[in-house]
Scaffold this motif. Structure first.
Motif, mmCIF file in Angstrom:
data_model
loop_
_atom_site.group_PDB
_atom_site.id
_atom_site.type_symbol
_atom_site.label_atom_id
_atom_site.label_comp_id
_atom_site.label_asym_id
_atom_site.label_seq_id
_atom_site.Cartn_x
_atom_site.Cartn_y
_atom_site.Cartn_z
ATOM 1 N N UNK A 1 1.945 8.901 -5.031
ATOM 2 C CA UNK A 1 1.306 10.205 -4.859
ATOM 3 C C UNK A 1 0.892 10.779 -6.208
ATOM 4 N N UNK A 2 -0.388 11.088 -6.354
ATOM 5 C CA UNK A 2 -0.882 11.879 -7.482
ATOM 6 C C UNK A 2 -1.860 12.891 -6.906
ATOM 7 N N UNK A 3 -1.404 14.118 -6.614
ATOM 8 C CA UNK A 3 -2.304 15.118 -6.033
ATOM 9 C C UNK A 3 -3.558 15.297 -6.880
ATOM 10 N N UNK A 4 -4.698 15.357 -6.198
ATOM 11 C CA UNK A 4 -5.960 15.483 -6.890
ATOM 12 C C UNK A 4 -6.575 14.157 -7.285
ATOM 13 N N UNK A 5 -5.871 13.062 -7.028
ATOM 14 C CA UNK A 5 -6.412 11.744 -7.364
ATOM 15 C C UNK A 5 -6.207 10.721 -6.253
ATOM 16 N N UNK A 6 -4.985 10.487 -5.824
ATOM 17 C CA UNK A 6 -4.772 9.384 -4.876
ATOM 18 C C UNK A 6 -3.448 9.512 -4.143
ATOM 19 N N UNK A 7 -3.437 8.928 -2.935
ATOM 20 C CA UNK A 7 -2.230 8.799 -2.125
ATOM 21 C C UNK A 7 -2.208 7.362 -1.608
ATOM 22 N N UNK A 8 -1.164 6.639 -1.908
ATOM 23 C CA UNK A 8 -1.107 5.233 -1.527
ATOM 24 C C UNK A 8 -1.087 5.073 -0.015
ATOM 25 N N UNK A 9 -1.792 4.052 0.459
ATOM 26 C CA UNK A 9 -1.793 3.710 1.876
ATOM 27 C C UNK A 9 -1.741 2.208 2.024
ATOM 28 N N UNK A 10 -1.615 1.732 3.245
ATOM 29 C CA UNK A 10 -1.643 0.305 3.517
ATOM 30 C C UNK A 10 -0.604 -0.476 2.741
ATOM 31 N N UNK A 11 -0.962 -1.680 2.257
ATOM 32 C CA UNK A 11 -0.009 -2.505 1.508
ATOM 33 C C UNK A 11 0.513 -1.827 0.248
ATOM 34 N N UNK A 12 -0.296 -0.955 -0.378
ATOM 35 C CA UNK A 12 0.164 -0.283 -1.594
ATOM 36 C C UNK A 12 1.303 0.672 -1.286
ATOM 37 N N UNK A 13 1.190 1.439 -0.218
ATOM 38 C CA UNK A 13 2.264 2.361 0.160
ATOM 39 C C UNK A 13 3.551 1.598 0.466
ATOM 40 N N UNK A 14 3.423 0.464 1.135
ATOM 41 C CA UNK A 14 4.613 -0.325 1.456
ATOM 42 C C UNK A 14 5.221 -0.941 0.200
ATOM 43 N N UNK A 15 4.379 -1.312 -0.773
ATOM 44 C CA UNK A 15 4.896 -1.840 -2.035
ATOM 45 C C UNK A 15 5.653 -0.763 -2.799
ATOM 46 N N UNK A 16 5.119 0.452 -2.803
ATOM 47 C CA UNK A 16 5.834 1.564 -3.440
ATOM 48 C C UNK A 16 7.162 1.798 -2.739
ATOM 49 N N UNK A 17 7.146 1.836 -1.426
ATOM 50 C CA UNK A 17 8.338 2.132 -0.639
ATOM 51 C C UNK A 17 9.413 1.064 -0.809
ATOM 52 N N UNK A 18 9.006 -0.200 -0.783
ATOM 53 C CA UNK A 18 9.979 -1.293 -0.779
ATOM 54 C C UNK A 18 10.359 -1.809 -2.162
ATOM 55 N N UNK A 19 9.484 -1.582 -3.170
ATOM 56 C CA UNK A 19 9.736 -2.191 -4.476
ATOM 57 C C UNK A 19 9.598 -1.236 -5.649
ATOM 58 N N UNK A 20 8.406 -0.686 -5.821
ATOM 59 C CA UNK A 20 8.120 0.019 -7.065
ATOM 60 C C UNK A 20 9.002 1.241 -7.284
ATOM 61 N N UNK A 21 9.341 1.950 -6.228
ATOM 62 C CA UNK A 21 10.169 3.152 -6.414
ATOM 63 C C UNK A 21 11.555 2.820 -6.966
ATOM 64 N N UNK A 22 11.950 1.561 -6.842
ATOM 65 C CA UNK A 22 13.280 1.160 -7.299
ATOM 66 C C UNK A 22 13.291 0.651 -8.743
ATOM 67 N N UNK A 23 12.117 0.530 -9.360
ATOM 68 C CA UNK A 23 12.054 0.077 -10.746
ATOM 69 C C UNK A 23 12.528 1.169 -11.700
ATOM 70 N N UNK A 24 13.001 0.744 -12.849
ATOM 71 C CA UNK A 24 13.411 1.706 -13.879
ATOM 72 C C UNK A 24 12.180 2.344 -14.504
ATOM 73 N N UNK A 25 12.387 3.469 -15.164
ATOM 74 C CA UNK A 25 11.275 4.126 -15.854
ATOM 75 C C UNK A 25 10.674 3.217 -16.917
ATOM 76 N N UNK A 26 11.518 2.441 -17.578
ATOM 77 C CA UNK A 26 11.011 1.519 -18.606
ATOM 78 C C UNK A 26 10.097 0.469 -17.990
ATOM 79 N N UNK A 27 10.475 -0.035 -16.821
ATOM 80 C CA UNK A 27 9.641 -1.036 -16.156
ATOM 81 C C UNK A 27 8.295 -0.433 -15.726
ATOM 82 N N UNK A 28 8.337 0.779 -15.202
ATOM 83 C CA UNK A 28 7.099 1.453 -14.796
ATOM 84 C C UNK A 28 6.195 1.656 -16.002
ATOM 85 N N UNK A 29 6.762 2.105 -17.113
ATOM 86 C CA UNK A 29 5.968 2.334 -18.315
ATOM 87 C C UNK A 29 5.390 1.033 -18.857
#
Length: 227
Positions: free
Chosen positions: A44-72
């Protein structure tokens, strides 16, 4: 992978994957590092994008669990990928009348505006309670605005069509609510009318198609079944 067009977008099944190179119009060059990090972590980035489809599921199942260092680290990698221009005239997230949408965020009133009568009626009955009569979404951000949103603002309506058909599995990440799938009971004409209405009213008007995208991809649906 085509190294000459690395991360420049393409198809993922019937979904369309967006350009995520550093091009400021076709890609994510107009996003800040903080916005990219937030999108990867929450979808979610208001004013730009909201993930849907495979991207939303990737965020839900994987990316949200990464460390801040990994995201950066992912953000730093994306910044290093050469920019790949596209046919867009302005960024996907820049389309839509944000001022009008902000004026009724979270309301449940009647939809006003042009567009086909069928699309208007479908939007009013199926979408306006969550997204607002003028597409502003909910005031707490749990239901996304449809203006200043990369999906309706894309050059192809593929992801709008697929979102209508399959809904969004958000998993309550960052408080975002999932969206029901309407593919089981809307017929092809209704899907096309609703997708066209959303893209013309809230996104890039020229992206609307007279037929649903899945039909043009050679994957015509069977008629909807009703119990």
């Amino acid at each position: 992978m085509d190294e000459d067009h690395k991360l420049a977008g393409g198809t993922a099944g019937i979904w369309h994957a967006f350009n995520i190179t550093s091009d400021k119009i076709a890609g994510v060059g107009g996003w800040s590092n903080e916005e990219l990090s937030r999108f990867l972590k929450t979808g979610v980035v208001p004013g730009k994008a909201y993930a849907g489809g495979p991207t939303a599921e990737t965020v839900m199942n994987r990316l949200q669990h990464l460390s801040d260092d990994d995201i950066q680290a992912i953000v730093a990698y994306l910044r290093d990928v050469p920019a790949q221009p596209g046919d867009e005239k302005q960024p996907r997230f820049s389309w839509g009348n944000a001022a009008a949408a902000d004026g009724d965020a979270g309301t449940e009133g009647m939809t006003q505006g042009s567009g086909t009568a069928t699309g208007d009626d479908l939007y009013r009955s199926l979408c306006s309670t969550c997204h607002g009569a003028n597409g502003g979404g909910s005031s707490d951000g749990s239901y996304p605005s449809l203006t200043r949103n990369s999906t309706p603002g894309a050059a192809t309506p593929a992801d709008v069509v697929m979102t209508i058909l399959e809904g969004v599995k958000a998993g309550d990440v960052a408080g975002r609510q999932s969206m029901a799938a309407f593919g089981g009971w809307l017929d092809d004409g209704q899907v096309a009318a609703l997708a066209n209405y959303v893209t013309v009213r809230f996104g890039i008007p020229t992206s609307a198609s007279p037929r649903p995208m899945y039909a043009r991809c050679g994957q015509e649906r069977q008629p909807a079944r009703r119990s």
